[in-house]
Design a protein around this motif. Structure first.
Motif, PDB file in Angstrom:
ATOM      1  N   ASN A  87      -2.538   4.538   7.922  1.00  0.00           N
ATOM      2  CA  ASN A  87      -1.228   4.582   8.577  1.00  0.00           C
ATOM      3  C   ASN A  87      -1.315   5.119   9.993  1.00  0.00           C
ATOM      4  O   ASN A  87      -0.424   4.887  10.822  1.00  0.00           O
ATOM      5  CB  ASN A  87      -0.276   5.441   7.732  1.00  0.00           C
ATOM      6  N   GLY A 122      -3.896   5.070   2.236  1.00  0.00           N
ATOM      7  CA  GLY A 122      -2.665   4.850   2.988  1.00  0.00           C
ATOM      8  C   GLY A 122      -2.454   5.895   4.078  1.00  0.00           C
ATOM      9  O   GLY A 122      -1.989   5.566   5.181  1.00  0.00           O
ATOM     10  N   LYS A 123      -2.765   7.141   3.797  1.00  0.00           N
ATOM     11  CA  LYS A 123      -2.593   8.195   4.809  1.00  0.00           C
ATOM     12  C   LYS A 123      -3.521   7.983   6.004  1.00  0.00           C
ATOM     13  O   LYS A 123      -3.146   8.222   7.155  1.00  0.00           O
ATOM     14  CB  LYS A 123      -2.860   9.547   4.173  1.00  0.00           C
ATOM     15  N   GLN A 166       0.816  -1.193   0.000  1.00  0.00           N
ATOM     16  CA  GLN A 166       0.000   0.000   0.000  1.00  0.00           C
ATOM     17  C   GLN A 166       0.865   1.265   0.000  1.00  0.00           C
ATOM     18  O   GLN A 166       1.829   1.391   0.752  1.00  0.00           O
ATOM     19  CB  GLN A 166      -0.919   0.018   1.233  1.00  0.00           C
ATOM     20  N   SER A 167       0.522   2.210  -0.864  1.00  0.00           N
ATOM     21  CA  SER A 167       1.202   3.501  -0.871  1.00  0.00           C
ATOM     22  C   SER A 167       0.772   4.319   0.329  1.00  0.00           C
ATOM     23  O   SER A 167      -0.425   4.438   0.629  1.00  0.00           O
ATOM     24  CB  SER A 167       0.866   4.243  -2.173  1.00  0.00           C
ATOM     25  N   LEU A 168       1.745   4.916   1.028  1.00  0.00           N
ATOM     26  CA  LEU A 168       1.436   5.766   2.184  1.00  0.00           C
ATOM     27  C   LEU A 168       1.006   7.164   1.758  1.00  0.00           C
ATOM     28  O   LEU A 168       0.547   7.950   2.606  1.00  0.00           O
ATOM     29  CB  LEU A 168       2.661   5.855   3.100  1.00  0.00           C
ATOM     30  N   GLN A 169       1.138   7.481   0.473  1.00  0.00           N
ATOM     31  CA  GLN A 169       0.740   8.797  -0.022  1.00  0.00           C
ATOM     32  C   GLN A 169      -0.657   8.788  -0.632  1.00  0.00           C
ATOM     33  O   GLN A 169      -1.168   9.862  -0.988  1.00  0.00           O
ATOM     34  CB  GLN A 169       1.757   9.273  -1.074  1.00  0.00           C
ATOM     35  N   TYR A 206      -0.914  -1.111  11.753  1.00  0.00           N
ATOM     36  CA  TYR A 206      -1.108  -1.077  10.300  1.00  0.00           C
ATOM     37  C   TYR A 206       0.158  -1.552   9.605  1.00  0.00           C
ATOM     38  O   TYR A 206       1.279  -1.213  10.005  1.00  0.00           O
ATOM     39  CB  TYR A 206      -1.454   0.340   9.849  1.00  0.00           C
ATOM     40  N   THR A 207      -0.026  -2.353   8.586  1.00  0.00           N
ATOM     41  CA  THR A 207       1.100  -2.786   7.761  1.00  0.00           C
ATOM     42  C   THR A 207       0.781  -2.495   6.296  1.00  0.00           C
ATOM     43  O   THR A 207      -0.352  -2.639   5.850  1.00  0.00           O
ATOM     44  CB  THR A 207       1.391  -4.281   7.938  1.00  0.00           C
ATOM     45  N   ARG A 208       1.796  -2.108   5.547  1.00  0.00           N
ATOM     46  CA  ARG A 208       1.598  -1.744   4.148  1.00  0.00           C
ATOM     47  C   ARG A 208       1.377  -2.977   3.261  1.00  0.00           C
ATOM     48  O   ARG A 208       0.801  -2.867   2.184  1.00  0.00           O
ATOM     49  CB  ARG A 208       2.808  -0.969   3.617  1.00  0.00           C
TER      50      ARG A 208
END
Length: 460
Positions: A111, A107-108, A100-103, A116-118
């Motif tokens: 997070n 994702g934002k 998962q993109s944190l941007q 939470y894990t990506r």
């Protein structure tokens, strides 16, 4: 296979057209041989080589093999159209992994939560089904049309079989005809050679002259000149027959090298009338089946005026963990229904229905035309057969009279009673008459083949 349409199927139900046909006004006379069964008419010629050739052509002809392929194709299309009436079931299994993109918006937000894990996994497994409910018979009409087209393709395959058998027999008869005409020409060459010897002897004895020798030599060359033309026709028919038997030209030529007479045609069955013609002629059957298919297409087009309902569902499991995939908590049934109704399409359905009705009218006219053309084929073939038999009687009498006249002329010339020109004229007339007689016998046998073909003989 005929598909029974339900009471709610819209559109006109098919009714086969009725045609009033009178009896054939030309009927061939009974021949020397009895009438053979119509499905194997070639055995009636009592010629084993002809029977072998026709059977080989039916077994090896490439056009016939292609027609069988078209039949299988049409049957497969009909089976596919029938399958549209039944539900479709699928089994799906899917595994997905994602970093998962944190941007990204998700994702934002995610997070910010503890733990939470990506790295995300998703597993999905289970059957799914869909079904279009044929409330107004559109799919039934389409399936029935496809089966009618398959039956038309099958009838056309029978038509190809009839054509192959008739074409092979026709080529064989022409081969025998050319061989017989070559025999006549070569016999005449021998006669002319004998006459030339007589003329030269008379010249040497002082009772003839060089002009008579030159005239006789010209007659001899005239007879010899017919041989190449006849041989060319013979070679062409041998090549044609090889191709009909699915072989390279020249393959079977030596099998037919012997001198054989043109076989005498059998009698034509007198029980076949216009009603039997409608039942036996594959082109008429194919036209009638296409007429039926076009009628079903009208109903399929009219069905688009009404709503279409489709149902779908799935019984599956979805989980982010393989260990929890097949548990009750991961069970995820899905059901859905859809309604589609073409309420406003700027007259598109009207145009489709009008086009279907136009196609049906065209198919009806083509069917009627095929019936009339079949009757024409029978009448023409019967007339040709009858007249060629009458003509042969006169030609036989002509050859007999000319043979006697020619012999008398030669004797009179040797005695010095008539000029050589009388003998040369008698020779030319006799050659032409003998060649005409053999050619007429060939055409009579070919007319019998065309009669059997016109009656739809060659399949059961």
């Amino acid at each position: 296979m005929t598909i029974a349409l339900s009471a709610c199927a819209v559109g006109p139900d098919y009714v086969a057209p009725r045609l009033d046909l009178t009896a054939f006004h030309t009927l061939p006379k009974a021949g020397a041989k009895p009438a053979p069964p119509l499905d194997q008419w070639w055995v009636g010629f009592k010629d084993p080589e002809l029977v072998a050739i026709v059977e080989r052509a039916l077994a090896q002809n490439l056009d016939l093999a292609a027609s069988f392929a078209r039949i299988h194709e049409a049957r497969a299309a009909a089976a596919g159209a029938s399958a549209q009436l039944l539900p479709t079931a699928d089994f799906n299994a899917q595994a997905e992994t994602e970093n998962q993109s944190l941007q990204s918006p998700l994702g934002k937000i995610a997070n910010a939560f503890p733990g939470y894990t990506r790295d995300q996994q998703d597993y999905n497994v289970g059957p799914a089904a869909s079904w279009e409910v044929d409330l107004f018979g559109g799919l039934q009409r389409t399936a029935a049309a496809a089966h009618d087209e398959a039956e038309a393709a099958e009838a056309e395959g029978y038509g190809t079989r009839i054509s192959v058998a008739a074409e092979a027999a026709d080529a064989y008869l022409q081969i025998r005809g050319y061989q017989a005409r070559l025999t006549v020409a070569r016999d005449q060459i021998e006669v002319n050679n004998r006459l030339l010897s007589i003329v030269r002897r008379r010249r040497d004895n002082g009772t003839g002259n060089d002009r008579e020798v030159a005239q006789t030599e010209a007659l001899l060359h005239e007879a010899r000149a017919t041989v190449p033309t006849l041989q060319t026709g013979l070679d062409a028919q041998l090549n044609r027959l090889d191709v009909l038997m699915g072989a390279q030209p020249g393959t079977y030529a030596r099998e037919l090298g012997g001198r054989r007479n043109v076989p005498v045609p059998p009698s034509i069955t007198r029980t076949s009338g216009p009603v039997d013609l409608l039942r036996r002629r594959p082109d008429i059957i194919a036209a009638e089946r296409r007429l039926a298919a076009s009628n079903e297409q009208i109903g399929a087009a009219i069905a688009d005026y009404y709503p279409k309902i489709s149902l779908s569902g799935a019984l599956g499991f979805e989980s982010m963990s393989v260990n929890q995939l097949l548990t009750s908590r991961a069970f995820q049934p899905v059901g859905a229904g859809a309604l589609r109704w073409r309420l406003f399409d700027f007259g598109k359905i009207n145009a489709e229905v009008a086009q279907a009705r136009g196609n049906h009218l065209e198919a009806l006219l083509l069917y009627r035309q095929s019936v009339l053309k079949a009757a024409e084929d029978v009448e023409d073939a019967f007339s040709e057969l009858t007249q060629s038999e009458l003509r042969e009687q006169e030609l036989r009498a002509e050859v007999t009279a000319l043979s006697r006249s020619r012999d008398l002329s030669e004797n009179a010339y040797e005695a010095g009673a008539i000029p050589l020109t009388d003998v040369l004229d008698a020779d030319r007339q006799l050659l032409a008459a003998r060649d005409d007689l053999v050619n007429n016998r060939t055409e009579s046998a070919r007319a019998a083949v065309r009669s059997f073909r016109a009656l739809g003989g060659g399949w059961s």
